[in-house]
Design a protein around this motif. Structure first.
Motif, mmCIF file in Angstrom:
data_model
loop_
_atom_site.group_PDB
_atom_site.id
_atom_site.type_symbol
_atom_site.label_atom_id
_atom_site.label_comp_id
_atom_site.label_asym_id
_atom_site.label_seq_id
_atom_site.Cartn_x
_atom_site.Cartn_y
_atom_site.Cartn_z
ATOM 1 N N GLY A 1 0.578 -1.455 0.019
ATOM 2 C CA GLY A 1 -0.315 -0.251 0.327
ATOM 3 C C GLY A 1 0.729 1.101 0.055
ATOM 4 O O GLY A 1 0.194 2.469 -0.289
ATOM 5 N N LYS A 2 2.137 1.310 -0.146
ATOM 6 C CA LYS A 2 3.134 2.022 0.227
ATOM 7 C C LYS A 2 3.598 2.061 -1.327
ATOM 8 O O LYS A 2 4.547 1.684 -1.485
ATOM 9 C CB LYS A 2 3.466 2.433 1.172
ATOM 10 C CG LYS A 2 3.594 2.504 2.734
ATOM 11 C CD LYS A 2 4.231 2.856 3.513
ATOM 12 C CE LYS A 2 3.324 2.883 5.198
ATOM 13 N NZ LYS A 2 4.306 3.031 5.715
ATOM 14 N N ALA A 3 3.621 3.009 -1.839
ATOM 15 C CA ALA A 3 3.869 3.761 -3.217
ATOM 16 C C ALA A 3 5.943 4.659 -3.313
ATOM 17 O O ALA A 3 5.393 5.650 -2.715
ATOM 18 C CB ALA A 3 3.549 4.367 -4.449
ATOM 19 N N GLN A 4 6.196 4.605 -4.609
ATOM 20 C CA GLN A 4 7.415 5.317 -4.105
ATOM 21 C C GLN A 4 8.005 5.583 -5.357
ATOM 22 O O GLN A 4 7.655 4.715 -6.946
ATOM 23 C CB GLN A 4 8.646 4.848 -3.585
ATOM 24 C CG GLN A 4 8.336 5.109 -2.251
ATOM 25 C CD GLN A 4 9.978 3.815 -1.120
ATOM 26 O OE1 GLN A 4 10.123 2.851 -1.934
ATOM 27 N NE2 GLN A 4 9.823 4.731 -0.406
ATOM 28 N N LEU A 5 8.092 6.151 -5.623
ATOM 29 C CA LEU A 5 9.255 6.429 -7.975
ATOM 30 C C LEU A 5 10.496 6.770 -7.442
ATOM 31 O O LEU A 5 10.737 7.553 -6.024
ATOM 32 C CB LEU A 5 8.562 7.913 -8.060
ATOM 33 C CG LEU A 5 7.282 7.594 -8.679
ATOM 34 C CD1 LEU A 5 6.463 8.963 -9.776
ATOM 35 C CD2 LEU A 5 7.268 7.103 -10.778
ATOM 36 N N LEU B 1 18.557 20.146 -5.119
ATOM 37 C CA LEU B 1 17.842 19.843 -3.144
ATOM 38 C C LEU B 1 16.329 19.176 -3.749
ATOM 39 O O LEU B 1 15.353 19.934 -4.091
ATOM 40 C CB LEU B 1 17.434 21.168 -3.192
ATOM 41 C CG LEU B 1 16.971 22.010 -1.323
ATOM 42 C CD1 LEU B 1 17.827 20.962 -0.374
ATOM 43 C CD2 LEU B 1 16.268 22.795 -1.168
ATOM 44 N N ASN B 2 16.850 18.272 -2.869
ATOM 45 C CA ASN B 2 15.364 17.026 -3.165
ATOM 46 C C ASN B 2 15.366 16.347 -1.749
ATOM 47 O O ASN B 2 16.627 16.579 -1.076
ATOM 48 C CB ASN B 2 16.047 16.548 -4.485
ATOM 49 C CG ASN B 2 17.311 15.210 -4.311
ATOM 50 O OD1 ASN B 2 16.869 13.915 -3.964
ATOM 51 N ND2 ASN B 2 17.868 15.479 -4.825
ATOM 52 N N SER B 3 14.584 15.873 -1.827
ATOM 53 C CA SER B 3 13.975 14.387 -0.891
ATOM 54 C C SER B 3 14.118 13.732 -0.527
ATOM 55 O O SER B 3 13.709 12.479 0.386
ATOM 56 C CB SER B 3 12.334 14.822 0.022
ATOM 57 O OG SER B 3 11.433 14.548 -1.580
ATOM 58 N N ALA B 4 14.936 13.460 -1.712
ATOM 59 C CA ALA B 4 15.055 11.456 -2.363
ATOM 60 C C ALA B 4 16.095 11.195 -1.420
ATOM 61 O O ALA B 4 16.867 11.528 -0.874
ATOM 62 C CB ALA B 4 14.889 11.400 -3.395
ATOM 63 N N TRP C 1 14.736 7.682 -3.992
ATOM 64 C CA TRP C 1 13.129 7.314 -3.971
ATOM 65 C C TRP C 1 12.718 8.493 -3.168
ATOM 66 O O TRP C 1 12.961 8.549 -2.032
ATOM 67 C CB TRP C 1 13.342 6.530 -3.522
ATOM 68 C CG TRP C 1 14.161 4.987 -3.922
ATOM 69 C CD1 TRP C 1 14.828 4.135 -3.762
ATOM 70 C CD2 TRP C 1 12.534 3.735 -4.837
ATOM 71 N NE1 TRP C 1 14.855 2.667 -4.812
ATOM 72 C CE2 TRP C 1 13.291 2.825 -5.490
ATOM 73 C CE3 TRP C 1 11.361 4.042 -5.776
ATOM 74 C CZ2 TRP C 1 13.250 2.077 -6.519
ATOM 75 C CZ3 TRP C 1 11.477 3.239 -6.524
ATOM 76 C CH2 TRP C 1 11.909 2.382 -6.991
ATOM 77 N N LEU C 2 10.991 8.526 -4.113
ATOM 78 C CA LEU C 2 10.430 9.474 -3.032
ATOM 79 C C LEU C 2 8.941 8.681 -3.636
ATOM 80 O O LEU C 2 8.595 8.205 -3.812
ATOM 81 C CB LEU C 2 10.286 11.125 -4.611
ATOM 82 C CG LEU C 2 11.556 11.309 -4.970
ATOM 83 C CD1 LEU C 2 11.218 12.132 -5.960
ATOM 84 C CD2 LEU C 2 11.821 12.561 -4.186
#
Length: 146
Positions: free
Chosen positions: A69-73, A83-86, A90-91
């Motif tokens: 039920g949890k998805a990531q890209l 500047l990213n939260s990956a 994976w996001l």
């Protein structure tokens, strides 16, 4: 938005879904650097550097995974803002919706940038408002390709 109970039914009987999408998008490419040194009459100097880039079409492989039920890209580093939260590329996918016809959601790169995506489950076409367009294939993680 599909409740998790219906989400599980939409992808049953498997507990994991992995999709690989090959396509292209516009990204900053072709960085060029200019460096300048300025010296005043007393011999003190200062150095400055400027980095510029221009947008260009690049090939990108995007991975989508849905586990319990949890998805990531997953995006390659050159397709992410600096500047990213990956985490390792994976996001987390927010606002996930899985129906018979499509999978859609939103990824947040940082506090300023986010992108919505859509995967058509009939054609395999993935599009995003970030400019990505590609064709996807379902991958069975329990099988080897060769």
């Amino acid at each position: 938005m599909v409740p998790l109970i219906l989400l599980a039914a939409a992808i049953a009987p498997q507990s994991e879904l992995l999709i690989i999408c090959n396509g292209s998008m516009v990204a900053n490419v072709g960085n060029s650097t200019t460096t300048a040194v300025v010296t005043d009459s007393s011999g003190a100097s200062a150095t400055g550097r400027s980095v510029t880039s221009h947008p260009g079409q690049v090939n990108v492989t995007v991975q989508f995974r849905l586990i319990n039920g949890k998805a990531q890209l997953h995006l390659p580093p050159y397709a992410l803002p600096s500047l990213n939260s990956a985490k390792e590329g994976w996001l987390q996918v927010k606002d996930l919706s899985v129906t018979e016809d499509q999978i859609s959601g939103k990824v947040r790169f940082n506090f300023l940038n986010s992108s919505h995506f859509r995967i058509d489950r009939h054609t395999g076409l993935m599009t995003s408002d970030g400019g990505f367009q590609g064709v996807c294939e379902k991958v069975d993680p329990s099988e080897t390709r060769f």
